[in-house]
Design a protein around this motif. Structure first.
Motif, PDB file in Angstrom:
ATOM      1  N   PHE A  10      -1.770  -1.703  -2.530  1.00  0.00           N
ATOM      2  CA  PHE A  10      -2.183  -0.935  -1.357  1.00  0.00           C
ATOM      3  C   PHE A  10      -3.512  -0.229  -1.615  1.00  0.00           C
ATOM      4  CE2 PHE A  10      -2.365   2.959   1.128  1.00  0.00           C
ATOM      5  CZ  PHE A  10      -2.144   2.481   2.414  1.00  0.00           C
ATOM      6  N   LEU A  11      -3.653   0.394  -2.789  1.00  0.00           N
ATOM      7  CA  LEU A  11      -4.902   1.086  -3.104  1.00  0.00           C
ATOM      8  C   LEU A  11      -6.073   0.112  -3.177  1.00  0.00           C
ATOM      9  CD1 LEU A  11      -3.668   3.608  -5.844  1.00  0.00           C
ATOM     10  CD2 LEU A  11      -4.100   4.048  -3.425  1.00  0.00           C
ATOM     11  N   ASN A  12      -5.836  -1.068  -3.716  1.00  0.00           N
ATOM     12  CA  ASN A  12      -6.899  -2.078  -3.764  1.00  0.00           C
ATOM     13  C   ASN A  12      -7.324  -2.498  -2.363  1.00  0.00           C
ATOM     14  OD1 ASN A  12      -7.599  -2.568  -6.507  1.00  0.00           O
ATOM     15  ND2 ASN A  12      -5.632  -3.581  -6.820  1.00  0.00           N
ATOM     16  N   ASP A  13      -6.346  -2.668  -1.472  1.00  0.00           N
ATOM     17  CA  ASP A  13      -6.650  -3.100  -0.108  1.00  0.00           C
ATOM     18  C   ASP A  13      -7.371  -2.028   0.687  1.00  0.00           C
ATOM     19  OD1 ASP A  13      -5.465  -5.488  -0.693  1.00  0.00           O
ATOM     20  OD2 ASP A  13      -3.568  -5.057   0.329  1.00  0.00           O
ATOM     21  N   GLN A  14      -7.236  -0.761   0.276  1.00  0.00           N
ATOM     22  CA  GLN A  14      -7.929   0.325   0.968  1.00  0.00           C
ATOM     23  C   GLN A  14      -9.389   0.428   0.575  1.00  0.00           C
ATOM     24  OE1 GLN A  14      -5.347   0.758   3.393  1.00  0.00           O
ATOM     25  NE2 GLN A  14      -6.523   2.637   3.453  1.00  0.00           N
ATOM     26  N   ASN A  15      -9.820  -0.403  -0.357  1.00  0.00           N
ATOM     27  CA  ASN A  15     -11.206  -0.338  -0.818  1.00  0.00           C
ATOM     28  C   ASN A  15     -11.868  -1.709  -0.754  1.00  0.00           C
ATOM     29  OD1 ASN A  15     -13.514   0.821  -1.819  1.00  0.00           O
ATOM     30  ND2 ASN A  15     -12.830   0.864  -3.959  1.00  0.00           N
ATOM     31  N   PRO A  16     -11.959  -2.302   0.449  1.00  0.00           N
ATOM     32  CA  PRO A  16     -12.579  -3.625   0.567  1.00  0.00           C
ATOM     33  C   PRO A  16     -14.072  -3.564   0.255  1.00  0.00           C
ATOM     34  CG  PRO A  16     -12.212  -2.672   2.736  1.00  0.00           C
ATOM     35  CD  PRO A  16     -11.544  -1.756   1.749  1.00  0.00           C
ATOM     36  N   ASN A  17     -14.540  -4.541  -0.486  1.00  0.00           N
ATOM     37  CA  ASN A  17     -15.960  -4.640  -0.836  1.00  0.00           C
ATOM     38  C   ASN A  17     -16.465  -3.378  -1.555  1.00  0.00           C
ATOM     39  OD1 ASN A  17     -16.108  -7.182   0.534  1.00  0.00           O
ATOM     40  ND2 ASN A  17     -16.308  -6.062   2.475  1.00  0.00           N
ATOM     41  N   HIS A  18     -15.538  -2.688  -2.241  1.00  0.00           N
ATOM     42  CA  HIS A  18     -15.892  -1.488  -3.008  1.00  0.00           C
ATOM     43  C   HIS A  18     -16.638  -0.472  -2.141  1.00  0.00           C
ATOM     44  CE1 HIS A  18     -14.562  -3.402  -6.697  1.00  0.00           C
ATOM     45  NE2 HIS A  18     -15.219  -4.483  -6.338  1.00  0.00           N
ATOM     46  N   LYS A  19     -16.063  -0.248  -0.976  1.00  0.00           N
ATOM     47  CA  LYS A  19     -16.646   0.709  -0.038  1.00  0.00           C
ATOM     48  C   LYS A  19     -16.670   2.115  -0.616  1.00  0.00           C
ATOM     49  CE  LYS A  19     -15.727   2.732   4.525  1.00  0.00           C
ATOM     50  NZ  LYS A  19     -14.829   2.686   5.720  1.00  0.00           N
ATOM     51  N   TYR A  20     -15.641   2.455  -1.385  1.00  0.00           N
ATOM     52  CA  TYR A  20     -15.517   3.787  -1.963  1.00  0.00           C
ATOM     53  C   TYR A  20     -15.754   3.749  -3.468  1.00  0.00           C
ATOM     54  CZ  TYR A  20     -13.203   4.837   2.483  1.00  0.00           C
ATOM     55  OH  TYR A  20     -12.904   4.975   3.806  1.00  0.00           O
ATOM     56  N   LEU A  21     -16.164   4.882  -4.021  1.00  0.00           N
ATOM     57  CA  LEU A  21     -16.300   4.992  -5.464  1.00  0.00           C
ATOM     58  C   LEU A  21     -14.936   4.906  -6.142  1.00  0.00           C
ATOM     59  CD1 LEU A  21     -18.869   7.920  -5.808  1.00  0.00           C
ATOM     60  CD2 LEU A  21     -19.273   5.506  -6.270  1.00  0.00           C
ATOM     61  N   GLN A  22     -13.935   5.491  -5.477  1.00  0.00           N
ATOM     62  CA  GLN A  22     -12.606   5.568  -6.078  1.00  0.00           C
ATOM     63  C   GLN A  22     -11.574   5.787  -4.989  1.00  0.00           C
ATOM     64  OE1 GLN A  22     -12.113   8.029  -9.735  1.00  0.00           O
ATOM     65  NE2 GLN A  22     -10.681   9.197  -8.483  1.00  0.00           N
ATOM     66  N   VAL A  23     -10.450   5.079  -5.070  1.00  0.00           N
ATOM     67  CA  VAL A  23      -9.324   5.283  -4.163  1.00  0.00           C
ATOM     68  C   VAL A  23      -8.115   5.632  -5.018  1.00  0.00           C
ATOM     69  CG1 VAL A  23      -7.835   4.252  -2.412  1.00  0.00           C
ATOM     70  CG2 VAL A  23     -10.265   3.657  -2.475  1.00  0.00           C
ATOM     71  N   SER A  24      -7.550   6.815  -4.818  1.00  0.00           N
ATOM     72  CA  SER A  24      -6.489   7.302  -5.694  1.00  0.00           C
ATOM     73  C   SER A  24      -5.305   7.821  -4.891  1.00  0.00           C
ATOM     74  CB  SER A  24      -7.002   8.440  -6.581  1.00  0.00           C
ATOM     75  OG  SER A  24      -8.147   8.059  -7.298  1.00  0.00           O
ATOM     76  N   ALA A  25      -4.100   7.645  -5.435  1.00  0.00           N
ATOM     77  CA  ALA A  25      -2.917   8.330  -4.919  1.00  0.00           C
ATOM     78  C   ALA A  25      -2.912   9.717  -5.554  1.00  0.00           C
ATOM     79  CB  ALA A  25      -1.657   7.556  -5.274  1.00  0.00           C
ATOM     80  N   VAL A  26      -3.070  10.763  -4.753  1.00  0.00           N
ATOM     81  CA  VAL A  26      -3.233  12.113  -5.290  1.00  0.00           C
ATOM     82  C   VAL A  26      -1.973  12.960  -5.156  1.00  0.00           C
ATOM     83  CG1 VAL A  26      -5.721  12.171  -4.988  1.00  0.00           C
ATOM     84  CG2 VAL A  26      -4.242  12.851  -3.082  1.00  0.00           C
ATOM     85  N   ALA A  27      -0.967  12.483  -4.399  1.00  0.00           N
ATOM     86  CA  ALA A  27       0.292  13.214  -4.273  1.00  0.00           C
ATOM     87  C   ALA A  27       1.374  12.247  -3.808  1.00  0.00           C
ATOM     88  CB  ALA A  27       0.157  14.381  -3.290  1.00  0.00           C
TER      89      ALA A  27
END
Length: 412
Positions: free
Chosen positions: A94-111
């Motif tokens: 899920f986290l990988n899919d939230q960052n297509p084409n490396h749009k973000y520097l980092q996508v993390s589950a924070v809680a």
């Protein structure tokens, strides 16, 4: 199938795993109506109340690999969910899919919540383009939380230095509302100043709740609409700080229900670093207490009136003496009668039955291609335990537990 009476159809669907029957909502309106009804949820839970345990994980939000935060995984191949792979793999994909084409520097589950939801923060090079989501990584339901407008004096650039928590309010299998709580590390030595988002209003507010002279941990445990923090007071005594976001979402500051609960073994010699585990709707705490004559492995449950001692056994020679080499990993979040310990020196996992004191040591693991050590425990042959190779005893880990029901996010 359309000619079947609704109650017979419900009986058939309720025998299927959650992952399967939720997909049947797309068949027709009738099936969708049955699956989403409170009566079907009650039927499913009653039919599966004696089913095997569900899967759980211990997650790290400080680990360097933010896309794969699962440190310890306990994958149970049970009939309740019918998942073919571990919970951590759903979060990772899920986290990988939230960052297509490396749009973000980092996508993390924070809680992590106690109803299977996670809070995801996507950091962008331009802070104003960062995003926040509440999501169910298994069903892939996802809601974006808009971070504007923020209260006066709060800037988006501060978010990367803040700590997160999420508390939920549920009814009949539906998430009626959720509260996102953020507090700043630099404030934690004097007071707990929270930035709070309510899903009911869609607004952020700044809430100064005074906990003078407490030093807070970085992570919070979400349980039954409340958040619990580990803290130390000015006398270096360790306590649990609890704040209830379920009673009245409009409460602020001193009007909000909160309490300070000292640990039950303060002033006594203990062997493990203090930490809590949610288990079947309660916050649990376990430690070895050293008395003048003998050592006892004690387990407490947090009640409204304080800690209740629910188990007290002799831990056996492997955990007693001055040369013991195991650290507490966790109480089983699904079964309060079992606990796990880890030895880095021997690379071995210790299982203890807290009811009768029996223990099993595991040190034969298979390494997977992604660097995990996996094994099938003899005491629970339907499960697969996996540990990330970088696991170490002092890590601060947060539990993520698959509930016995798929809690839907409203308006998804």
């Amino acid at each position: 199938m359309d000619s079947l009476a609704d109650n017979i159809l419900a009986l058939v669907l309720a025998r299927l795993p959650i992952k399967i029957f939720t997909a049947f909502k797309l068949v027709c309106k009738k099936w969708k109506s049955i699956v989403e009804s409170p009566s079907f949820r009650n039927l499913f839970l009653s039919m599966h109340q004696n089913s095997a345990s569900s899967s759980w994980s211990l997650m790290s939000i400080l680990y360097t690999d933010h896309v794969d935060p699962e440190i310890v995984g306990y994958h149970y191949q049970c009939d309740t969910w019918g998942l073919k792979r571990p919970v951590g793999s759903f979060i990772k994909s899920f986290l990988n899919d939230q960052n297509p084409n490396h749009k973000y520097l980092q996508v993390s589950a924070v809680a992590y919540s106690d109803v299977g939801l996670i809070l995801v923060y996507a950091t962008s090079k331009i802070m104003e383009n960062s995003s926040l989501y509440v999501a169910n990584p298994v069903s892939r339901e996802c809601v974006e939380i808009f971070m504007d407008p923020l209260p006066k004096g709060v800037e988006r650039s501060q978010f990367c230095f803040w700590q997160w928590g999420i508390a939920t309010r549920t009814e009949n299998g539906i998430v009626l509302g959720y509260t996102i709580v953020v507090f700043n590390q630099k404030w934690r030595h004097t007071k707990l100043s929270c930035l709070i988002y309510s899903s009911e209003t869609g607004l952020w507010s700044l809430d100064d709740t005074s906990f003078p002279n407490y030093q807070y941990s970085l992570d919070s445990i979400s349980l039954n609409g409340s958040l619990h923090w580990f803290a130390r007071n000015s006398d270096n005594q360790e306590v649990v700080l609890s704040m209830d976001f379920n009673t009245n979402n409009n409460s602020t500051g001193s009007d909000r229900c909160f309490r300070v609960t000292p640990f039950p073994d303060l002033g006594r010699t203990t062997k493990f670093r203090r930490a809590c585990t949610p288990c079947r709707g309660s916050l649990m705490y376990m430690n070895i207490v050293c008395a003048s004559v003998e050592e006892k492995l004690c387990v407490w449950r947090l009640q409204s009136e304080g800690w209740q001692l629910i188990s007290e056994i002799f831990p056996g020679p492997i955990l007693t003496g001055y040369d013991f080499e195991y650290s507490l990993m966790t109480i089983n979040p699904i079964d309060a009668n079992t606990a796990y310990f880890w030895s880095t020196k021997h690379e071995s996992l210790l299982y203890i039955n807290l009811h009768n004191g029996k223990s099993v040591t595991y040190n034969q693991f298979e390494l997977t291609s992604d660097g995990r050590a996996t094994m099938i425990p003899a005491h629970d042959p339907r499960a697969v335990i996996s540990l990330k190779k970088a696991y170490f005893e002092t890590a601060d880990l947060l539990p993520f537990i698959l509930p016995q029901w798929l809690y839907r996010i409203r308006n998804t």
